[in-house]
Design an enzyme around this catalytic site. Sequence first.
Site, PDB file in Angstrom:
ATOM      1  N   LYS A  81       0.850  -1.198   0.000  1.00 49.79           N
ATOM      2  CA  LYS A  81       0.000   0.000   0.000  1.00 49.79           C
ATOM      3  C   LYS A  81       0.885   1.248   0.000  1.00 49.79           C
ATOM      4  O   LYS A  81       1.855   1.311   0.774  1.00 49.79           O
ATOM      5  CB  LYS A  81      -0.877  -0.052   1.253  1.00 49.79           C
ATOM      6  CG  LYS A  81      -1.947   1.007   1.362  1.00 49.79           C
ATOM      7  CD  LYS A  81      -2.802   0.735   2.608  1.00 49.79           C
ATOM      8  CE  LYS A  81      -3.987   1.683   2.703  1.00 49.79           C
ATOM      9  NZ  LYS A  81      -4.839   1.395   3.874  1.00 49.79           N
ATOM     10  N   SER A 156      -9.594   0.779   2.915  1.00 51.41           N
ATOM     11  CA  SER A 156      -8.832   1.652   2.055  1.00 51.41           C
ATOM     12  C   SER A 156      -7.661   0.963   1.359  1.00 51.41           C
ATOM     13  O   SER A 156      -7.062   1.540   0.459  1.00 51.41           O
ATOM     14  CB  SER A 156      -8.264   2.820   2.870  1.00 51.41           C
ATOM     15  OG  SER A 156      -7.363   2.344   3.854  1.00 51.41           O
ATOM     16  N   SER A 180      -9.941  -1.349   7.084  1.00 49.22           N
ATOM     17  CA  SER A 180      -9.296  -1.173   5.774  1.00 49.22           C
ATOM     18  C   SER A 180      -8.462  -2.344   5.274  1.00 49.22           C
ATOM     19  O   SER A 180      -8.055  -2.350   4.110  1.00 49.22           O
ATOM     20  CB  SER A 180      -8.419   0.081   5.796  1.00 49.22           C
ATOM     21  OG  SER A 180      -9.214   1.234   5.786  1.00 49.22           O
TER      22      SER A 180
END
Lengths: 470, 65
Positions: A81, A156, A180
């Site tokens: 990420k 996310s 997330s």
Amino acid sequence: MSTEPALMSLTAVAKAIAEKRLSSHEVTRSCLDRVAEWQPRLNAFMTIESEAALKAAVDADAALAKGQSRGPLHGVPLAHKDMYYDAGKVVTCGSLIRRDFVPSITSTALQRLKDVGQIRLGSLQMVEFAYGPTGHNVHYGAVRNPFATEHITGGSSSGSGSAVAARLTFAALGSDTGGSIRMPAHFCGVTGLKTTYGRISRVGAMPLSQSLDTVGPLARTAEDCALLLGLMAGADPEDPTCSTAPVPDYMASTTGSIKGMKIGVPTVFYVDDLDAEVAKVLDDSIATLRREGAEIIKVELPDQRQLTAACQLVLAAEAAAYHKRWLIERPQDYGAQVLMRLQNGLAIPGVTYLEALRWRGPALAAHVTATSCVDAVLAPVAPVPAPTIAESDVGTSPGAEAVIQRLTRFTRPINYLGLPSLAVPAGFTAKGLPVGMQLIGRSFDEATVLQIGAAFQRATDFHDKLPMPS
Amino acid sequence: MTIPSPKQIKAMADAAGVPIDNEVATRIANSIGPAFEGFAPIAGTAPFDLEPASFLLVQGKKVSP
């Protein structure tokens, strides 16, 4: 063994490289071939660093030929990420504001993976500043679900979920502040571990809410998550919130039987307003765990609505505080929905914020009492399978916050309590959309949820299902 | 526990140094209202000497089933 190295699990490919049955170069080439095929459909990567990755793979192979291994991830290509600082590399945090941000430090979690030999494939897309559960990003485009590209990935950690599901990377770091990691794991059919608050250092991981942020992996199996957790967990003198609790052998826990273990199933809240197919998957999962020898026990949890509300108050206030300077100086550079959600934090009085924080101890104590008769609790991750991108693109409409809160209603209480939770692929809908379940453990007892998850994956093959190019 | 009104929210945002207009204040009041409602049953009931750090003490306790 599959003929396509990228389709192997993390633990299998790491072993194959270590035993020189596969070269790091072959493995990296295989991942990059899949990235080239899938990226135009998924938008999972923020940056792809093919040349650097292949060069690093050649170097890793040369070192291994000389008998020099850096560790358990020697020569394994991974992408994470785009919020984990990697000194000298741009880290956008999914935002326009940090489009050119180059950190001078490397995050502790990432450094620990680099220290044992991982190779960088590139970086993965995410929701702007990790503040949203759908995967929408107005600056860099929505990330798409490999099982149905018109559907969301969840967020996310949207790129992490999408890329792991499509076998573009063997695993990926995500972060979980309100769900997330578990949301993309549920929507994309991969395994995701939200760790205990304090289990992994947060140094060099973009902050959203200092009381709730956790670092964790998304991977194909519970065993893969165990490997990564063992490599990243443990005290960090740079992070005073990181626990000094001993790091157990998580990999060893994944081989154990669950015969005689007690798994709790909540009687309220987590059973309310469930999509029928999600409910069916959970019932089937309970039956599977029972067949594997676990005892299923109904548990009455304290009022979870208060926990979701407290979580929302803490998250909103802390996120607004982090972003205050940019809210003043650069509001036009946020996506409209993220700006709207950050502004929500301005409405929370200091007294209310501190009250919500003060209740965490008693809330966790009440949860411990209510679940003292079980080893872990099984619950849905979300009430629905992945919605389409169009139907979840609520922007700043009057009902937007309600849609977001509904999606994360089963994940936020766990963040407030700081507990570990493993999201595991548990089935598919009639349309082929993945459905997951979460196994919620005790503080710092990731080993137990990994043990249950691994046993479930030995008895099922949902985690093995490959998305097909449409 | 009272949900802040748009007027109060506007004043709070101004005091924080992040001015917002009336429309944004109204939108925030609607968005964050349910969180205040959900927390209302326990708001104001915490024991006087309850520390936020009590969370870490509970977290560190060993529990066996």
